[in-house]
Design a protein around this motif. Sequence first.
Motif, PDB file in Angstrom:
ATOM      1  N   ALA A 362       0.835  -1.207   0.000  1.00  0.00           N
ATOM      2  CA  ALA A 362       0.000   0.000   0.000  1.00  0.00           C
ATOM      3  C   ALA A 362       0.868   1.254   0.000  1.00  0.00           C
ATOM      4  O   ALA A 362       0.641   2.198  -0.777  1.00  0.00           O
ATOM      5  CB  ALA A 362      -0.940  -0.008   1.207  1.00  0.00           C
ATOM      6  N   LEU A 363       1.875   1.277   0.870  1.00  0.00           N
ATOM      7  CA  LEU A 363       2.786   2.420   0.932  1.00  0.00           C
ATOM      8  C   LEU A 363       3.584   2.550  -0.367  1.00  0.00           C
ATOM      9  O   LEU A 363       3.840   3.654  -0.854  1.00  0.00           O
ATOM     10  CB  LEU A 363       3.727   2.265   2.124  1.00  0.00           C
ATOM     11  N   TYR A 364       3.970   1.402  -0.939  1.00  0.00           N
ATOM     12  CA  TYR A 364       4.732   1.403  -2.196  1.00  0.00           C
ATOM     13  C   TYR A 364       3.926   2.039  -3.325  1.00  0.00           C
ATOM     14  O   TYR A 364       4.420   2.905  -4.061  1.00  0.00           O
ATOM     15  CB  TYR A 364       5.116  -0.025  -2.557  1.00  0.00           C
ATOM     16  N   PHE A 365       2.676   1.639  -3.481  1.00  0.00           N
ATOM     17  CA  PHE A 365       1.830   2.209  -4.536  1.00  0.00           C
ATOM     18  C   PHE A 365       1.599   3.700  -4.305  1.00  0.00           C
ATOM     19  O   PHE A 365       1.587   4.490  -5.252  1.00  0.00           O
ATOM     20  CB  PHE A 365       0.497   1.468  -4.617  1.00  0.00           C
ATOM     21  N   SER A 366       1.384   4.070  -3.053  1.00  0.00           N
ATOM     22  CA  SER A 366       1.131   5.481  -2.751  1.00  0.00           C
ATOM     23  C   SER A 366       2.316   6.353  -3.134  1.00  0.00           C
ATOM     24  O   SER A 366       2.153   7.458  -3.662  1.00  0.00           O
ATOM     25  CB  SER A 366       0.812   5.649  -1.263  1.00  0.00           C
ATOM     26  N   GLN A 367       3.520   5.850  -2.899  1.00  0.00           N
ATOM     27  CA  GLN A 367       4.718   6.645  -3.161  1.00  0.00           C
ATOM     28  C   GLN A 367       5.175   6.545  -4.615  1.00  0.00           C
ATOM     29  O   GLN A 367       5.564   7.539  -5.217  1.00  0.00           O
ATOM     30  CB  GLN A 367       5.840   6.196  -2.225  1.00  0.00           C
ATOM     31  N   ALA A 368       5.125   5.341  -5.197  1.00  0.00           N
ATOM     32  CA  ALA A 368       5.654   5.140  -6.549  1.00  0.00           C
ATOM     33  C   ALA A 368       4.715   5.654  -7.633  1.00  0.00           C
ATOM     34  O   ALA A 368       5.162   6.030  -8.724  1.00  0.00           O
ATOM     35  CB  ALA A 368       5.954   3.661  -6.775  1.00  0.00           C
ATOM     36  N   PHE A 369       3.407   5.668  -7.353  1.00  0.00           N
ATOM     37  CA  PHE A 369       2.452   6.066  -8.378  1.00  0.00           C
ATOM     38  C   PHE A 369       1.572   7.240  -7.934  1.00  0.00           C
ATOM     39  O   PHE A 369       0.535   7.505  -8.544  1.00  0.00           O
ATOM     40  CB  PHE A 369       1.576   4.865  -8.762  1.00  0.00           C
ATOM     41  N   ASP A 370       1.995   7.933  -6.871  1.00  0.00           N
ATOM     42  CA  ASP A 370       1.309   9.134  -6.389  1.00  0.00           C
ATOM     43  C   ASP A 370      -0.180   8.898  -6.146  1.00  0.00           C
ATOM     44  O   ASP A 370      -1.040   9.664  -6.594  1.00  0.00           O
ATOM     45  CB  ASP A 370       1.496  10.290  -7.388  1.00  0.00           C
ATOM     46  N   LEU A 371      -0.491   7.810  -5.431  1.00  0.00           N
ATOM     47  CA  LEU A 371      -1.882   7.497  -5.107  1.00  0.00           C
ATOM     48  C   LEU A 371      -2.181   7.921  -3.680  1.00  0.00           C
ATOM     49  O   LEU A 371      -1.286   8.047  -2.840  1.00  0.00           O
ATOM     50  CB  LEU A 371      -2.131   5.991  -5.249  1.00  0.00           C
ATOM     51  N   SER A 372      -3.465   8.126  -3.404  1.00  0.00           N
ATOM     52  CA  SER A 372      -3.877   8.418  -2.027  1.00  0.00           C
ATOM     53  C   SER A 372      -3.729   7.149  -1.195  1.00  0.00           C
ATOM     54  O   SER A 372      -3.548   6.049  -1.718  1.00  0.00           O
ATOM     55  CB  SER A 372      -5.335   8.886  -2.002  1.00  0.00           C
ATOM     56  N   GLN A 373      -3.830   7.303   0.104  1.00  0.00           N
ATOM     57  CA  GLN A 373      -3.712   6.146   0.992  1.00  0.00           C
ATOM     58  C   GLN A 373      -4.767   5.097   0.681  1.00  0.00           C
ATOM     59  O   GLN A 373      -4.475   3.900   0.594  1.00  0.00           O
ATOM     60  CB  GLN A 373      -3.838   6.603   2.442  1.00  0.00           C
ATOM     61  N   GLY A 374      -6.003   5.523   0.482  1.00  0.00           N
ATOM     62  CA  GLY A 374      -7.086   4.587   0.183  1.00  0.00           C
ATOM     63  C   GLY A 374      -6.894   3.897  -1.142  1.00  0.00           C
ATOM     64  O   GLY A 374      -7.086   2.683  -1.265  1.00  0.00           O
ATOM     65  N   ASP A 375      -6.519   4.657  -2.181  1.00  0.00           N
ATOM     66  CA  ASP A 375      -6.327   4.060  -3.505  1.00  0.00           C
ATOM     67  C   ASP A 375      -5.114   3.137  -3.529  1.00  0.00           C
ATOM     68  O   ASP A 375      -5.121   2.110  -4.212  1.00  0.00           O
ATOM     69  CB  ASP A 375      -6.160   5.165  -4.556  1.00  0.00           C
ATOM     70  N   GLY A 376      -4.060   3.488  -2.784  1.00  0.00           N
ATOM     71  CA  GLY A 376      -2.884   2.631  -2.717  1.00  0.00           C
ATOM     72  C   GLY A 376      -3.211   1.293  -2.077  1.00  0.00           C
ATOM     73  O   GLY A 376      -2.776   0.238  -2.545  1.00  0.00           O
ATOM     74  N   GLY A 377      -3.992   1.326  -1.008  1.00  0.00           N
ATOM     75  CA  GLY A 377      -4.397   0.084  -0.357  1.00  0.00           C
ATOM     76  C   GLY A 377      -5.310  -0.742  -1.237  1.00  0.00           C
ATOM     77  O   GLY A 377      -5.211  -1.969  -1.283  1.00  0.00           O
ATOM     78  N   LEU A 378      -6.210  -0.074  -1.957  1.00  0.00           N
ATOM     79  CA  LEU A 378      -7.126  -0.786  -2.845  1.00  0.00           C
ATOM     80  C   LEU A 378      -6.365  -1.471  -3.974  1.00  0.00           C
ATOM     81  O   LEU A 378      -6.658  -2.613  -4.335  1.00  0.00           O
ATOM     82  CB  LEU A 378      -8.158   0.197  -3.418  1.00  0.00           C
ATOM     83  N   ALA A 379      -5.370  -0.773  -4.532  1.00  0.00           N
ATOM     84  CA  ALA A 379      -4.564  -1.370  -5.592  1.00  0.00           C
ATOM     85  C   ALA A 379      -3.757  -2.545  -5.059  1.00  0.00           C
ATOM     86  O   ALA A 379      -3.680  -3.612  -5.690  1.00  0.00           O
ATOM     87  CB  ALA A 379      -3.629  -0.314  -6.192  1.00  0.00           C
ATOM     88  N   GLY A 380      -3.164  -2.392  -3.879  1.00  0.00           N
ATOM     89  CA  GLY A 380      -2.374  -3.467  -3.307  1.00  0.00           C
ATOM     90  C   GLY A 380      -3.201  -4.672  -2.913  1.00  0.00           C
ATOM     91  O   GLY A 380      -2.685  -5.797  -2.864  1.00  0.00           O
ATOM     92  N   SER A 381      -4.491  -4.479  -2.662  1.00  0.00           N
ATOM     93  CA  SER A 381      -5.348  -5.592  -2.249  1.00  0.00           C
ATOM     94  C   SER A 381      -5.496  -6.632  -3.344  1.00  0.00           C
ATOM     95  O   SER A 381      -5.833  -7.789  -3.067  1.00  0.00           O
ATOM     96  CB  SER A 381      -6.729  -5.070  -1.846  1.00  0.00           C
ATOM     97  N   LEU A 382      -5.244  -6.232  -4.594  1.00  0.00           N
ATOM     98  CA  LEU A 382      -5.329  -7.186  -5.699  1.00  0.00           C
ATOM     99  C   LEU A 382      -4.421  -8.377  -5.447  1.00  0.00           C
ATOM    100  O   LEU A 382      -4.750  -9.508  -5.808  1.00  0.00           O
ATOM    101  CB  LEU A 382      -4.937  -6.484  -7.009  1.00  0.00           C
ATOM    102  N   PHE A 383      -3.286  -8.136  -4.820  1.00  0.00           N
ATOM    103  CA  PHE A 383      -2.313  -9.192  -4.565  1.00  0.00           C
ATOM    104  C   PHE A 383      -2.914 -10.285  -3.684  1.00  0.00           C
ATOM    105  O   PHE A 383      -2.808 -11.474  -3.988  1.00  0.00           O
ATOM    106  CB  PHE A 383      -1.072  -8.584  -3.905  1.00  0.00           C
TER     107      PHE A 383
END
Length: 628
Positions: A362-383
């Motif tokens: 979640a933190l990786y997506f938020s920082q690497a792709f400039d996502l919000s905390q919620g969107d970063g967690g949602l993207a990471g949940s796919l894993f």
Amino acid sequence: MTMWTDADWDKPGYVNGKRDHLFVKKTSAGAVKCTLFNFKRPHGRAFHVAWFAFFACFIMWFAIPPLMVTIKKPRCGDTSSDLCMKDCVAGGSEFLRIYEATAGVAEDDLAKLYKDKQCAKCFPHKGGKGMGCGGIGLDKNQILVSNVVSVSGTIIIRVLIGPFADWAGVRITYSALLVIFSIPGFLASTVTTYEGLVVVRFFISLVGGSFVITQLWTTIMFHSNVVGLANATSAGWGNLGGGAALAIMGQVFTAMKKSGLSNDQAWRRSLAWPPAVLFATGLFAYFMTDDCPYGNYSEMKKRKAEEPAAVDDGSDLQGGAEPVSVAGRSLRVASVNWRTWVLFLVYAFSFGVELVVNGNIALYFSQAFDLSQGDGGLAGSLFGLFNLFARSLGGWMSDKFNERWGVRGRLWALFICTLLMGCFMLVFTNVTKDNGGFGGALGALGTWALFLAMTEGAVFAVVPYVEPTAVGGVAGIVGAGGNCGALGGNFILRIGTRPGFMLLGWLATISAFLVPLLWLPGVGSMFRAQTENLSEAPAPALNLEEKKVEEAKPPATREVQLTPMNPAQAPSMNPAQAPSTQQSMQPMMAPVMYGQPGMMPGMMPGMGGMPMQAHAMPMGYPMMHGHG
């Protein structure tokens, strides 16, 4: 308390009290009936409570990482102080009031103001990367250390909780784990220091022991021809909680913020509901479930004591050691077998990496792709969401390869899954915002997650063949390999998240080439079959969980069983000539299923489906490993 006897399970769909189906069963009329969502006691209730409890444990275990973007923010200061009311003023404008941008202040100037190390303490509601306050003030190294600690306790409890469950029973053990360790979950919402966070995350990590109890429970409830599928499904659905935590926690936090709460209030209240679910599940498990197909051990022993003494029928001669000591011996035997450590490494770079990803993605997506905390967690949940089916898919693939090429096919299935897992992890690490973009990252992440979960299922499909006399010990060590891999993986991330993921990808790829080195007794390797006499293969050890159930039953309902004979004295016979299940249940004979060799108390069976076709055989007959 509800109790059952052999007479209750003397009907189609059950063998020795265990259910021989999971998803569907055929009725007497030949129709197919779905039984997956059967919630009746004891079998269906135990299956669904087991996987849901594991799922809830995973959510609480990984509830903190999706909120780390906020938790790491600096603590808020006094918003009425001179710092906030006078010093933190953008562009010489009028005093900047909290939450309201004064007219004439440029957006870029506001962003700089919100990110300023001192002025950020004045904005308790401001979200966004590096903006505002409301956390406990963590740096990068402190986050990594807390992630390492968050998986360390699991290694300890996975070794200890199996023997404890054998002594106290699965129901009481699971209930106690859920209720007791919901307490550090509640305390997580009260931490104010880095040290407090580390201590709380260590105790929260102890809920990882739920994996052992989940596998033990389904092993007790399901027959050997379906226990592999039951274990893989319960483990996969439980692991799904990691992905669910990433998807849900960020959204809960966002909803809290929209209701008007500050950053500090929002993340603390978001952490309060997972332990509440654990606590409620623990109470339900205690009052509404059963230890085994015949009821609860305590009630069974009480009923047995009330029965008149029976003539010694030989059933107590099945073993001379206490369950805990036998489990310890199984661990010792497994630990000196080098094949155990090959699977230990493979599982370290599959399940271990999964734990690392759940804690950092979640933190990786938020920082690497400039996502919000919620969107970063949602993207990471796919894993994590691939656990819904992919772990079972790995076991199914291993089963199919076994049907075509024998046990050596299982080695090929494991090699293919592990190699593809490592390759797609490397692909994921090479996708950036400018090279492949966010969509490419999601595609690579999903493919990587697919083969990672399949590898986990394929690993445990091979476990029963490593040391047939100590399957529980092998499974326990291999399972602990996942948590050791998570410890090492989190330390590797100290070099940076993307470089760390890349190094883990190379190590995972290399681990695939350890699989061809495996030479299984009575089977051979990926490239060469063993041609020696298969009767020299080790004989399976006694299933002590079945022994415990049998001993707790009243004497009148026991099956008469003999001490296992020496494998060297077993008559030579073709597997096709093995007696039927019905024949093997006659007095003086004990059913031993190929699919469940050597299960030890508190240890996990092969989760990738059954090793081979189930044939009931006389106790002590040497285990025959099919191979192509």
